[in-house]
Scaffold this active site. Structure first.
Site, PDB file in Angstrom:
ATOM      1  N   THR A  97      79.790  26.945   0.828  1.00  0.00           N
ATOM      2  CA  THR A  97      80.940  27.553   1.501  1.00  0.00           C
ATOM      3  C   THR A  97      80.513  28.616   2.509  1.00  0.00           C
ATOM      4  O   THR A  97      79.662  29.458   2.232  1.00  0.00           O
ATOM      5  CB  THR A  97      81.874  28.192   0.456  1.00  0.00           C
ATOM      6  N   GLY A 108      77.952  32.131  -5.899  1.00  0.00           N
ATOM      7  CA  GLY A 108      77.668  32.593  -7.257  1.00  0.00           C
ATOM      8  C   GLY A 108      76.181  32.732  -7.506  1.00  0.00           C
ATOM      9  O   GLY A 108      75.381  31.918  -7.040  1.00  0.00           O
ATOM     10  N   GLU A 156      85.639  24.091  -5.932  1.00  0.00           N
ATOM     11  CA  GLU A 156      85.344  22.659  -5.800  1.00  0.00           C
ATOM     12  C   GLU A 156      86.413  21.903  -5.008  1.00  0.00           C
ATOM     13  O   GLU A 156      86.663  20.720  -5.235  1.00  0.00           O
ATOM     14  CB  GLU A 156      85.181  22.012  -7.179  1.00  0.00           C
TER      15      GLU A 156
END
Length: 690
Positions: A184, A223, A473
């Site tokens: 992303t 993350g 997702e």
């Protein structure tokens, strides 16, 4: 002859239609008798004078719900029960939560000896069972585990080749190589093909140069990046030098392994900039960060080259002929994330519904004059909030379990038809289940009144941690559009004589039914036996989907002439989203019915049948306007559906305790004081210091 806007019908279709007309005529002559006594019985039951409640065989029901991987889940629960210092306390700071989350993950792997990474490909069902168990301890831990093993680890073993597995597997497995999944960007999330980060090959040094061309290309919400990550799988456009006027060629988005911190000192490597995304609404145990690359050089071997290879002299080679096919193959290998989110979301709903229902059974409020107060779950309004939700929890349990099984089969066989089926099914279930759970978490909090607002009772934490599931997702709205697009593709192939994937083959019969008029006889059948017949329920769901599919296909064709394909799609977008949700509800019900019928214990089968009927009829009643508008359901039948739904709510309320107990969640999972089976208020007052 087909009417305008209606596809050409085959001889087989005409033959089936003729057979149905004959069947209808015979029903006119010998209609099924209605049993008026059943309606009276339902009204009496709904008024509180029901027959004795169903006796639930708890052992059989719990065994059927637990699944085959309960043993490894028990190992997870036992480990964290034995290590109370690893259980997440209320009110923990973000920094402490991040460190605790890392300790939890390392302890699970190195002390408890549970190695989730080994099951990512070998036994996905066991991997997701572990994820469900750790998520019940702390949702942040489940997400951190998913980043490490499913995203970072999964990208290495699924997008790379043997050289990458040999080099990285052990380090990922034992958490020596904590990593990130850097897809992303600040300006691009769902539109992965629009990513701007580049990986330019330098044939002189045999390296790729990773570069962030502008602020919009900064990798965002990554993350494991802010604190713990040492590597990142970076998705970037692969750029090759050419010897023509273009000078470079864009080969599309590929994945690259990029070291971001030194393995020993943990210092950020040259050319890498890492920033902390800071506090989030939830999941503060996960260290999300932003990554910028300034001409970072990596070896050519760090290209994850399963679907595309660059030779030493800069030549590109792939078994797949186009950028689009390579992109589809790459994302297809990452579908496990959606499978895991759908499965985990259903698990969160189990926890929330267990807490809310146990509280509603314990808490008493008001009642008849001069008589003891009654349980708040005896109020019809509370039943209507929680009992359909409990039925949905069971429905989601079976449908996500089936999704996991299909995904595992896909990983073993690599069957192309199954790949497409799992892609669309995972997109739809992830979108539908996470959206429903997000709404239900607020409903559960509200159902527990002021006590539900206390942090210790978990609703706030669960709601905040789960909320991002609707975006992870793939944004849910985008995913539902993928389902709608796949339905339209299947629709077109059906009328061109093609074969349908297994999940979608109901469209052949259902579309034929839709293209004829609703049956005036069956529209009036209102006996409980008929309404509780799985065939009626599934036919109703699938009829609605087929009707929506036919109508949106006609609308798209009409608007495309004036607006073009993009404009037409945008004009029909809400219609398309409704179509996708309707299809997913049909899939969920079909799997629930199959799971009921497959149950080997007669008592448990009857229990599940009751819950399944409530799920089906509640959904039909909630959309009764659609069925009435096309005379699929006559007015008296609609009234009967409403009465029966109320009756089923009451019956499910009578066994609600057994139904939530069958989830077999350990006490530390439903540790909310208001949800304990006894001494609830004494424990609650002790917690707040009385």
């Amino acid at each position: 002859m087909a009417s305008p806007g209606e596809p050409n019908r085959t001889a087989e279709d005409e033959s089936q239609a003729a057979a149905r007309r004959i069947e209808r005529l015979s029903l006119h002559l010998t209609p099924i008798p209605l049993d008026d006594s059943q309606g009276v019985e339902m009204e009496t039951c709904a008024a509180g004078k029901a027959k004795a409640k169903i006796e639930v065989d708890m052992g059989s029901l719990s065994l059927y719900m637990r699944g085959k991987h309960r043993e490894i889940q028990e190992r997870v629960f036992e480990y964290f029960n034995s290590r109370p210092e690893l259980q997440t306390p209320v009110g923990i700071s973000m920094a402490d939560h991040r460190e605790l989350c890392m300790k939890q993950l390392v302890g699970l792997v190195r002390e408890a000896g549970i190695r989730p990474f080994r099951f990512v490909n070998e036994d996905p069902a066991k991997y997701f069972a572990i994820m469900e168990a750790v998520g019940s301890v702390d949702v942040s831990l489940a997400i951190k585990m998913g980043v490490q093993f499913s995203l970072w680890g999964g990208s290495v073993i699924n997008l790379g080749t043997k050289k990458h597995r040999d080099r990285f597997f052990d380090g990922i497995d034992n958490v020596d190589y904590p990593g990130c999944f850097a897809m992303t960007e600040l300006h691009h999330g769902s539109n992965v093909q629009g990513l701007q980060t580049t990986a330019t090959f330098d044939p002189i040094t045999d390296e790729f140069i990773i570069n962030t061309p502008n602020d919009g290309a900064i990798k965002w919400w990554i993350g494991n990046a802010a604190v713990h990550g040492k590597f990142a799988t970076v998705f970037a456009k692969l750029v090759l030098p050419t010897h023509d006027s273009r000078k470079t060629a864009d080969m599309g988005v590929h994945a690259f392994i990029v070291p971001i911190r030194d393995l020993k000192s943990h210092k950020t490597l040259p050319g890498i900039e890492i920033h902390d995304c800071g506090h989030k609404v939830g999941l503060n145990g996960v260290d999300n960060g932003a990554l910028r690359f300034r001409s970072v050089r990596i070896p050519r071997d760090n290209l994850l080259n399963r679907f595309g290879e660059v030779s030493r002299d800069g030549k590109y080679k792939s078994s797949l002929p186009s950028i689009n096919k390579r992109f589809a193959a790459t994302l297809g290998e990452l579908v496990g994330g959606r499978v895991g989110l759908a499965y985990s979301s259903a698990s969160v709903l189990k926890i929330a519904s267990t807490i809310a229902i146990r509280y509603s059974l314990l808490r008493q409020q008001f009642g008849p004059p001069k008589q003891p107060e009654v349980s708040i779950l005896d109020y019809q309004s509370q039943q209507h909030k929680l009992m359909p939700m409990l039925a949905s929890t069971y429905a989601f349990h079976f449908s996500t379990m089936q999704l996991v099984e299909k995904y595992a089969q896909m990983k073993k066989t690599h069957d192309e038809e199954l790949v497409g089926d799992v892609h669309a099914l995972s997109a739809g279930l992830k979108a539908y289940v996470t959206s429903y759970t997000a709404k239900s978490l607020s409903t559960c909090r509200e159902a527990c009144g002021g006590h539900g607002y206390a942090v210790v009772n978990r609703f706030g934490t669960l709601r905040n941690d789960h909320d991002i599931f609707q975006t992870f997702e793939g944004d849910n709205t985008v995913l539902l559009q993928q389902v709608a697009a796949y339905l339209l593709k299947q629709y077109q192939e059906k009328f061109q004589g093609g074969t349908l994937a297994v999940t979608w083959n109901y469209l052949r019969e259902s579309m034929n039914t839709y293209l004829s008029q609703p049956n005036p006889v069956t529209a009036r059948w209102e006996s409980a036996d008929h309404l509780r017949d799985p065939k009626f329920q599934l036919d109703a769901f699938q009829y609605r989907t087929s009707r929506l599919l036919q109508s949106v296909a006609v609308r798209l064709r009409k608007h495309t002439k004036n607006l073009g394909s993009f404009g037409a799609w945008n004009r029909c977008l809400n219609h398309l989203l409704t179509l996708a949700e309707s299809h997913i509800e049909s899939v969920i019900l079909a799997q629930f019915i199959e799971s009921v019928q497959r149950c080997p214990n007669a008592n448990t089968q009857a229990t599940l049948k009751l819950v399944c009927d409530l799920y089906a009829l509640d959904r039909i009643w909630n959309d009764i306007g659609t069925y009435r508008n096309v005379d699929y359901v006559a007015p008296n039948k609609a009234k009967a559906i409403h009465k029966l739904t109320e009756y089923l709510c009451f019956q499910v309320r009578n066994i609600a305790q057994e139904l939530v107990d069958a989830f077999d969640l350990p006490d530390h999972v439903t540790r909310a004081p208001i949800a304990m089976k006894s001494n609830a208020y004494s424990q609650y007052t002790q917690y707040i210091g009385f």
